[in-house]
Design an enzyme around this catalytic site. Structure first.
Site, PDB file in Angstrom:
ATOM      1  N   HIS A 367      36.779  35.495  52.502  1.00 25.88           N
ATOM      2  CA  HIS A 367      35.385  36.213  52.688  1.00 25.88           C
ATOM      3  C   HIS A 367      34.811  37.186  53.540  1.00 25.88           C
ATOM      4  CE1 HIS A 367      34.609  31.312  51.513  1.00 25.88           C
ATOM      5  NE2 HIS A 367      35.702  32.259  50.955  1.00 25.88           N
ATOM      6  N   CYS A 680      39.601  44.009  36.221  1.00 25.56           N
ATOM      7  CA  CYS A 680      38.592  44.248  37.124  1.00 25.56           C
ATOM      8  C   CYS A 680      40.212  43.084  38.305  1.00 25.56           C
ATOM      9  CB  CYS A 680      37.725  43.673  37.159  1.00 25.56           C
ATOM     10  SG  CYS A 680      37.444  41.677  36.981  1.00 25.56           S
TER      11      CYS A 680
HETATM   12  C1  PEP Z   1      40.485  37.897  39.593  1.00 25.20           C
HETATM   13  O1  PEP Z   1      40.791  36.849  39.520  1.00 25.20           O
HETATM   14  O2  PEP Z   1      41.215  38.620  39.419  1.00 25.20           O
HETATM   15  C2  PEP Z   1      39.159  38.524  39.697  1.00 25.20           C
HETATM   16  C3  PEP Z   1      38.625  39.060  39.984  1.00 25.20           C
HETATM   17  O3  PEP Z   1      38.395  37.489  40.256  1.00 25.20           O
HETATM   18  P1  PEP Z   1      38.285  36.855  41.555  1.00 25.20           P
HETATM   19  O4  PEP Z   1      39.121  37.945  42.816  1.00 25.20           O
HETATM   20  O5  PEP Z   1      37.081  37.190  42.474  1.00 25.20           O
HETATM   21  O6  PEP Z   1      38.918  35.914  41.468  1.00 25.20           O
END
Ligand code: PEP
Ligand code: MG
Length: 755
Positions: A367, A680
């Site tokens: 975090h 993403c």
């Molecule tokens: C992912 O899993 O690629 C994502 C974008 O979510 P997080 O990194 O928040 O788990």
């Protein structure tokens, strides 16, 4: 057993007098060795100081040839003295000369001595030198004498740490305390920061080493232990572990240690040698740290760390000092060094003065790393023993690009990093110049570059980078940095502020993705064997819909009069998606019934991050308004390789055939189904990987702000159709090797595409 003349307490009292005298450092040290020799009825007492080059130099002696002072040196590990320095442990021998490690130094005249006691001069677990007493006779040193020698060594350690002995160091033979150090960690946030050390949990500076009244000191120690025990019990009982972010397990370990008789006895014994309560805690803590720094077993190391933390609490209790640095009162060019740190603590520091962060723990997905990235602060994690190896105010460089730390760098090293920082700033300048250039490939394909965000602090990056919108707003970050569960109205306020700040640009709000590695300090953690595969994200949302419903309501209210996009994380089946969508539908109906102003458009999407969805992708694309590939999770689950575990991080390649075929399936199906698709995960922000994604047909990439410039520079030079043809041909060829990485790197080089 021989009784030392005057005993340890008399020794300490005399030491205190010597420390207070206005004499030179050399005179003081000379008086100290004479005093110890007399007090311990030894013919010899010598102090060796560790130099920056790793050798030990004789700084003072009573009994050995004085001509040898500042001349005799030992290499690290050489002789008995070198071994004590290396092991950071006392050594007592009745006949030193028969010991295999005994090294004869003719200039000292020590051949006639047999009895030998050496103790390390330790500070915060680091060896600064060695204190030796020697006797002509074969002699067995008592526990009490060893203890007294260690206590004396602590006083000498303070002399070294205060810089007093550096003043008498020979030209070119600096003492080790000022030694430049290079430490390797992992990159958390890119960027290079030069500054000075600020310890997040300031070390207690024990000024008062020597006790006036032993009974009082024992009572102070006992009282402090009682208070620390009570505060741990209270924290456990309250189930409230938010204070310093510890979790219950750590507190239970603290409780165990706080009742550990061995530890308590060692501290009491240290007081009995004449130390104040706080000096006794520090003495025992320093021994413990020396063991911790040499411990290779990760479990035992962790426990020694816990014991170290507990000793810190005890010290803070004894001197009444605040536990963490005052965030608002930061010196210029501060680089925070901590074992670990919560995201809220980082936000407390004055951003204008913060140049970097160095953590002993904390991986790239922690975090605090997420917050550091949002704030653009260079950060390095997993730097072993960082807190013990620095002194407050030391010059330090945090290289968040290479994941390296330089402590007390030499001038040439510092100049090289300053140049690196300057070049980076220049490159950033060039990227900023691209801010208004439309992200269109050479073959005319318009690409949508978006940002991953989670804090209000992220939003100014939209304008700075020229990104088109927020492709992923991680709503859980508000929950992670808060001390208590944010209310619906607090959530609504944040979402509204985000929508206001982006001024009409699209934002995709992902509903709470908690559980797994994303733990909320105020929510009682459930014990799970495999949290990454456990009760998390949408699973919590569907089983306990209260939280999800209130979040959806906050989102819908915040979005009144605007378009809003809601995305569901960690969906594994079509049914989970439809159930999630029903919850949104019920909230829409509820708000309508109650006459609330509604968003102009509500899009409901799903993250593709559980491999099972690859085999339901057509159905999902038919139902969802959009999909977004969370490649961080998708790839970790596809390859069964924990994204947080360094040891398995290199076991798969996002540009490997398996990864690219999975990604191609998603891109192709979404296009055929006319479903909006984006990506993403972190790979969208890496130029070479992003080049492959554009080749596969992805047109919307969402990434960290610092990646927008490099990715845009790449795509402006790219013919996306051409790279697409190369990738597809390779993926269809059974002869293709395991990965397309080198093929793609060569393609980029031939076409002069900056990746
Ligand atoms: C992912 O899993 O690629 C994502 C974008 O979510 P997080 O990194 O928040 O788990
Ligand atoms: Mg994810």
């Amino acid at each position: 057993m021989r009784n030392p003349s005057g005993g340890p307490r008399v020794l300490l009292r005399r030491l205190r007098e010597i420390m207070a005298e206005p004499i030179s450092a050399q005179d003081r040290l000379d008086r100290i060795v004479v005093l110890i020799a007399a007090n311990m009825v030894a013919e010899v007492c010598s102090v060796y100081v560790l130099r920056a080059d790793g050798t030990l130099e004789l700084y003072a002696t009573e009994g050995l040839n004085r001509e040898a002072v500042h001349l005799t040196t030992m290499r690290s590990g050489e002789g008995l003295v070198g071994q004590i320095a290396d092991a950071a442990q006392p050594l007592a021998l009745s006949d030193a000369q028969t010991h295999p490690a005994f090294a004869y130094k003719p200039e000292t005249g020590e051949e006639i001595y047999h009895g030998f006691l050496g103790v390390p001069i330790l500070r915060a677990g680091n060896t600064l030198g060695v204190l030796v007493v020697q006797n002509r006779a074969h002699r067995t040193y008592s526990e009490e004498e060893i203890e007294a020698a260690q206590t004396t060594a602590m006083v000498v350690a303070e002399m070294i740490a205060s810089g007093e002995l550096q003043a008498i160091a020979q030209e070119g033979a600096d003492i080790a305390l000022k030694k430049p150090l290079y430490l390797q960690g992992v990159s958390l946030t890119e960027g290079v920061g030069l500054g000075h050390v600020v310890l997040h949990e300031p070390r207690v500076v024990v000024k008062n080493l020597i006790a006036e009244n032993l009974d009082e000191e024992v009572e102070r120690l006992e009282a402090a232990i009682r208070k620390v025990r009570a505060s741990i019990d209270e924290l456990i009982e309250r189930g409230d572990v938010a204070d310093h972010g510890e979790h219950r397990e750590v507190l239970e370990t603290f409780r165990m240690f706080a009742h550990d008789q061995g530890w308590l006895r060692r501290m009491r014994e240290a007081v009995m040698t004449g130390l104040t309560a706080e000096a006794a805690v520090e003495r025992v803590q320093s021994d413990n740290r020396a063991r911790m720094m040499r411990q290779t077993d990760p479990y035992l190391r962790e426990r020694l760390h816990d014991l170290d933390d507990l000793a810190n609490r005890l010290l803070h209790q004894l001197v009444g000092q605040d536990f963490v640095s005052d965030g608002a009162d930061l010196p210029e060019n501060a680089i925070i060094v901590a074992r670990s740190m919560g995201p809220a603590a980082l936000l407390d520091y004055d951003r204008g003065r913060l140049r970097g962060i160095v953590l002993e723990e904390g991986g790239p997905a922690s975090h605090v790393a997420i917050v550091a990235r949002a704030l653009g602060i260079p950060a390095v994690g997993r730097v072993e023993n960082a807190t013990a190896l620095v002194e407050p105010g030391d010059a330090i460089i945090a290289d968040g690009v290479a994941g390296e730390v330089q402590i007390r760098p030499r001038p040439d090293v510092e100049a090289a990093y300053a140049e690196k920082a300057r070049l980076r700033a220049k490159r950033q300048e060039q990227y900023r110049a691209l801010c208004d250039v439309a992200p269109v490939t050479r073959d005319g394909i318009a690409v949508d570059l978006q940002l991953n965000a989670g804090l209000l602090a992220d939003l100014p990056h939209l304008e700075e980078t020229g990104a088109h919108g927020i492709g992923l707003f991680r709503t859980e970050i508000q929950f992670m940095v808060a001390q208590q569960m944010p209310s619906t109205s607090e959530q609504q306020k944040l979402y509204r502020a985000v929508l206001d700040a982006v001024d009409g640009a699209p934002v995709v709000f992902r509903t709470l993705d908690i559980g797994g590695d994303k733990i909320l300090p105020y929510m009682s953690a459930i014990e799970e064997e495999n949290p990454a595969l456990g009760w998390r994200a949408i699973r919590i949302g569907l089983d306990r819909p209260g939280l999800l419903r209130s979040q959806v309501r906050a989102l819908l209210k915040a979005g009144s009069g605007r378009d809003i996009a809601i995305m569901l994380p960690m969906v594994a089946t079509v049914e989970e998606f439809t159930r999630g969508r029903e919850i949104v539908a019920r909230e829409i109906a509820y708000l309508r019934r109650h006459g609330h102003a509604m968003p102009t458009d509500i899009a409901i999407g799903v993250m593709i991050e559980v491999p099972a969805l690859l085999f339901q992708i057509r159905e999902i694309c038919a139902l969802a308004d959009f999909i977004s590939v969370g490649s961080n999770d998708l790839l970790q689950f596809l390859f069964a390789a924990d994204r947080e575990n360094r040891q398995v991080a290199q076991r798969y390649d996002p540009l490997g055939v398996a990864s690219l075929r999975a990604l191609r399936l998603i891109a192709d199906t979404a296009r055929e189904s006319d479903c909006r698709v984006s990506i993403c995960g972190e790979i969208a922000g890496r130029p070479l990987e992003a080049m492959a994604l554009l080749g596969l047909g992805f047109r919307t990439l969402s990434m960290a702000p610092s990646s927008v410039g490099p990715v845009k520079a790449m795509l402006l030079a790219l013919d996306a159709q051409e790279v697409g043809a190369v990738i597809r041909e390779k993926l269809d060829d059974p002869e293709t090797g395991p990965t397309l990485r080198s093929t793609l790197a060569q393609f980029a080089e031939r076409r002069r595409i900056p990746v």
